[in-house]
Design a protein around this motif. Structure first.
Motif, short mmCIF file in Angstrom:
data_model
loop_
_atom_site.label_atom_id
_atom_site.label_comp_id
_atom_site.label_asym_id
_atom_site.label_seq_id
_atom_site.Cartn_x
_atom_site.Cartn_y
_atom_site.Cartn_z
N THR A 141 6.34 -1.92 50.53
CA THR A 141 6.50 -0.88 51.53
C THR A 141 5.15 -0.65 52.20
O THR A 141 4.16 -0.38 51.51
CB THR A 141 6.99 0.43 50.90
N VAL A 142 5.11 -0.79 53.49
CA VAL A 142 3.88 -0.61 54.26
C VAL A 142 3.97 0.71 55.01
O VAL A 142 4.86 0.89 55.85
CB VAL A 142 3.67 -1.78 55.25
N VAL A 143 3.07 1.64 54.68
CA VAL A 143 3.12 2.96 55.30
C VAL A 143 1.74 3.36 55.80
O VAL A 143 0.72 2.89 55.30
CB VAL A 143 3.64 4.03 54.31
N GLU A 144 1.72 4.25 56.78
CA GLU A 144 0.47 4.75 57.32
C GLU A 144 -0.21 5.70 56.34
O GLU A 144 -1.42 5.66 56.15
CB GLU A 144 0.73 5.45 58.66
N ARG A 145 0.58 6.59 55.75
CA ARG A 145 0.03 7.58 54.83
C ARG A 145 1.03 7.87 53.72
O ARG A 145 2.23 7.63 53.88
CB ARG A 145 -0.34 8.87 55.56
N VAL B 46 5.40 -2.65 45.42
CA VAL B 46 4.05 -2.23 45.81
C VAL B 46 4.16 -1.41 47.09
O VAL B 46 4.84 -1.81 48.03
CB VAL B 46 3.12 -3.44 46.02
N VAL B 47 3.49 -0.26 47.10
CA VAL B 47 3.44 0.58 48.29
C VAL B 47 2.02 0.53 48.85
O VAL B 47 1.07 1.00 48.23
CB VAL B 47 3.83 2.04 47.97
N ALA B 48 1.87 -0.11 50.01
CA ALA B 48 0.58 -0.24 50.68
C ALA B 48 0.37 0.96 51.59
O ALA B 48 1.20 1.23 52.47
CB ALA B 48 0.52 -1.53 51.48
N ILE B 49 -0.72 1.67 51.39
CA ILE B 49 -0.98 2.92 52.12
C ILE B 49 -2.27 2.75 52.92
O ILE B 49 -3.33 2.48 52.34
CB ILE B 49 -1.12 4.11 51.15
N ASP C 35 7.36 12.18 47.57
CA ASP C 35 8.81 12.06 47.48
C ASP C 35 9.14 11.63 46.05
O ASP C 35 8.55 10.70 45.53
CB ASP C 35 9.31 11.00 48.48
N PRO C 36 10.10 12.33 45.43
CA PRO C 36 10.50 11.92 44.07
C PRO C 36 11.23 10.58 44.05
O PRO C 36 11.41 10.00 42.98
CB PRO C 36 11.40 13.05 43.61
N GLN C 37 11.63 10.09 45.22
CA GLN C 37 12.28 8.79 45.32
C GLN C 37 11.30 7.77 45.88
O GLN C 37 10.56 8.05 46.82
CB GLN C 37 13.52 8.87 46.24
N ARG C 38 11.32 6.58 45.31
CA ARG C 38 10.48 5.52 45.86
C ARG C 38 10.91 5.19 47.29
O ARG C 38 12.10 5.20 47.60
CB ARG C 38 10.57 4.25 45.00
N PRO C 39 9.96 4.89 48.18
CA PRO C 39 10.33 4.56 49.55
C PRO C 39 11.07 3.22 49.62
O PRO C 39 10.91 2.36 48.76
CB PRO C 39 8.98 4.48 50.27
N LEU D 233 0.01 1.90 45.56
CA LEU D 233 0.81 2.32 44.42
C LEU D 233 1.64 1.14 43.92
O LEU D 233 2.10 0.32 44.72
CB LEU D 233 1.71 3.49 44.79
N LEU D 234 1.84 1.08 42.61
CA LEU D 234 2.59 -0.02 41.99
C LEU D 234 3.67 0.53 41.08
O LEU D 234 3.40 1.40 40.25
CB LEU D 234 1.62 -0.90 41.18
N PHE D 235 4.87 0.01 41.23
CA PHE D 235 5.99 0.34 40.34
C PHE D 235 6.56 -0.96 39.79
O PHE D 235 6.67 -1.97 40.51
CB PHE D 235 7.09 1.09 41.10
#
Length: 507
Positions: A228-232, A195-198, A236-240, A212-214
């Motif tokens: 992954t916790v990100v500001e924005r 999970v990518v938290a934006i 990127d074609p690669q997952r963080p 976002l969910l993978f």
């Protein structure tokens, strides 16, 4: 065949121009950022050798990014636009859950943006089909489930062994009770869940936050959840890389299968978890019951101003002062002086409180039979109760709490014996000794942090605390309190307030 007809996000400029704003929100005719779509497709199939499914393809934005793809779309105009955008794609027009239950097709990957239809409008035959399909996958959703969670379970069922998917989801995946069965299903049936938290909004013009969910390795079992916790969002074609690897046992036992607490630094989480396990720590629900106030069915009709009641001749015995919204909650207490102020200001806060078998004087009967009364009695709530004019669940709570809050959740003593509407929470004390000891700590940094953790962001910077969430608010033991820095707690509160956009200018 395709499912749509609710709040999903598409990229159709033709729909955005042609649909009024209200319908636009319901139909989901909004742009998905192209860089988000491109990244999700790359995450699941960077070289495009596999077949990709978009189960809610809208006008075909995701399909246009992949040469071997299948889409499902319920809206005929959107389906036609998808064929134009991706002429190589196979697009089924119709309900996705119906199609998913009948198709024998299986896919290596899937990507898209499912419809965000809240439970109030996700109903009827469509809902029945969706929940039946999920039940066959071993996933039981509650009656409060929004559409996107069953949508992802159904999509996962169409993946081949080793398959993967990537989707935009609402940030509710981090806190909603109905997200827990989805995540449990994913960790049980995929080797990797990410999970990518934006924090910054993917859709700046909407109140909805999106993450976002993978999930990859269909048929495997995950040992943890990557977060992954990100500001924005950064295309990127690669997952963080994950910033936190969430142990499933901790996620279940400590945090009630919620991801939102992992937005906080590890040391804060550890202190909070340790306090929760302390023998002398207490949850609000351990010594008090939290519920909602009454639902009148027609607030303008059932709440009168003193001047209106006097003009109509309605006796004061049939009127009861009421706290109608959280805006009336201030620190301290509601006193007789408070009610006197409401009367002096001629505020519309006096509830027409009628007993089921009460003898009604002529002025009250005349008001019930007035033009306003004729309108009120056919409102949904009124026409479904007998008699229509008796407002149920009118209680006199000992404390009242704000339901939706800005900077902090307010708690106020009810010294004047007023009642309250369902816009605020009614708190009844079950253990007076414990309540006298702990409720004075309500404004302390730890309890304020607990409100942020146990509640959730509603949009527009608002913190919403449902009754079940309010019951979980934690009061730490004296031993646990000594281990905590007030400055550290205030900093943690600030982190969660930033994630719910409190204090930010909104459109």
């Amino acid at each position: 065949m395709r499912i749509r007809g609710g709040t999903t996000f598409t990229s159709a400029p033709l729909l955005q121009a042609d649909i009024p704003e209200f319908c636009q929100k319901r139909s989901g005719a909004f742009f998905t950022p192209e860089d988000v779509a491109r990244a999700l497709v790359a995450w699941v199939d960077p070289s495009e050798p596999d077949r990709l499914l978009d189960p809610s393809c809208g006008d075909g934005q995701f399909l246009a990014l992949h040469r071997r793809c299948v889409g499902v779309e319920q809206n005929p105009r959107s389906a036609a636009a998808a064929v134009t955008a991706a002429p190589w794609a196979l697009v089924h027009e119709g309900d996705f859950f119906d199609w998913a239950a009948r198709t024998s097709e299986r896919f290596e990957c899937a990507a898209g943006n499912p419809p965000f239809i809240r439970y109030q409008t996700f109903k009827g035959e469509k809902r029945r089909r969706a929940l039946e399909l999920c039940a066959r996958q071993g996933v039981a959703f509650s009656g409060l489930t929004s559409s996107w969670a069953p949508f992802l379970v159904a999509t996962a069922s169409l993946l081949k062994p080793g398959g993967r998917f990537a989707f935009v989801t609402p940030a509710a995946i981090g806190h909603a009770p109905y997200a827990a069965p989805l995540l449990e299903h994913l960790v049980a049936t995929f080797a990797a869940v990410h999970v990518v938290a934006i924090r910054e909004k993917l859709f700046p013009f909407l109140s909805e936050d999106c993450w976002l969910l993978f999930a990859g390795g269909r048929g495997g079992t995950a040992t943890h959840i990557d977060l992954t916790v990100v500001e924005r969002f950064a295309p990127d074609p690669q997952r963080p890389e994950p910033t936190v690897k969430i142990a499933l046992d901790e996620w279940r036992a400590v945090w009630g299968r919620r991801l939102r607490p992992y937005l906080l630094p590890r040391d804060v989480r550890q202190l909070y978890a340790a306090a929760a396990w302390e023998e002398d720590s207490r949850r609000l629900g351990d010594f008090a019951s939290v519920g909602t106030g009454y639902l009148s069915g027609d607030n303008d009709f059932f709440h009168l101003r003193p001047s209106t009641a006097q003009r109509l001749g309605i006796p004061s015995a049939f009127l009861h002062p009421s706290l109608r919204s959280g805006k009336g909650i201030r620190n301290g207490a509601i006193t007789k002086a408070t009610v006197a102020g409401w009367t002096q200001n001629d505020e519309q806060v006096f509830l027409l409180k009628l007993g089921r078998n009460a003898r009604l004087p002529a002025p009250v009967k005349a008001y019930l039979d007035s033009a306003a009364g004729q309108i009120a009695r056919v409102s949904y709530k009124c026409k479904n109760r007998e008699p229509w004019h008796v407002v149920p669940n009118v209680r006199i709570p000992e404390f009242m709490m704000s339901y939706m809050s800005g900077r902090s959740v307010k708690l106020i003593r009810n010294e004047a014996g007023v009642t309250c509407s369902n816009s605020v929470h009614a708190l009844r004390v079950d253990d007076p000794v414990t309540a006298r000891k702990l409720l004075p700590l309500w404004a302390s940094p730890f309890v304020r942090l607990s409100c942020e953790l146990e509640g959730h962001a509603l949009g527009g910077g608002v913190l919403k605390l449902e009754p079940r969430e309010a019951a979980q608010v934690l009061f730490p033991s004296a031993k646990a309190s000594k281990k905590m820095s007030a400055d550290g707690l205030e900093e943690a509160i600030g982190v969660l307030q930033r994630w719910r956009h409190y204090g930010e200018r909104t459109n």
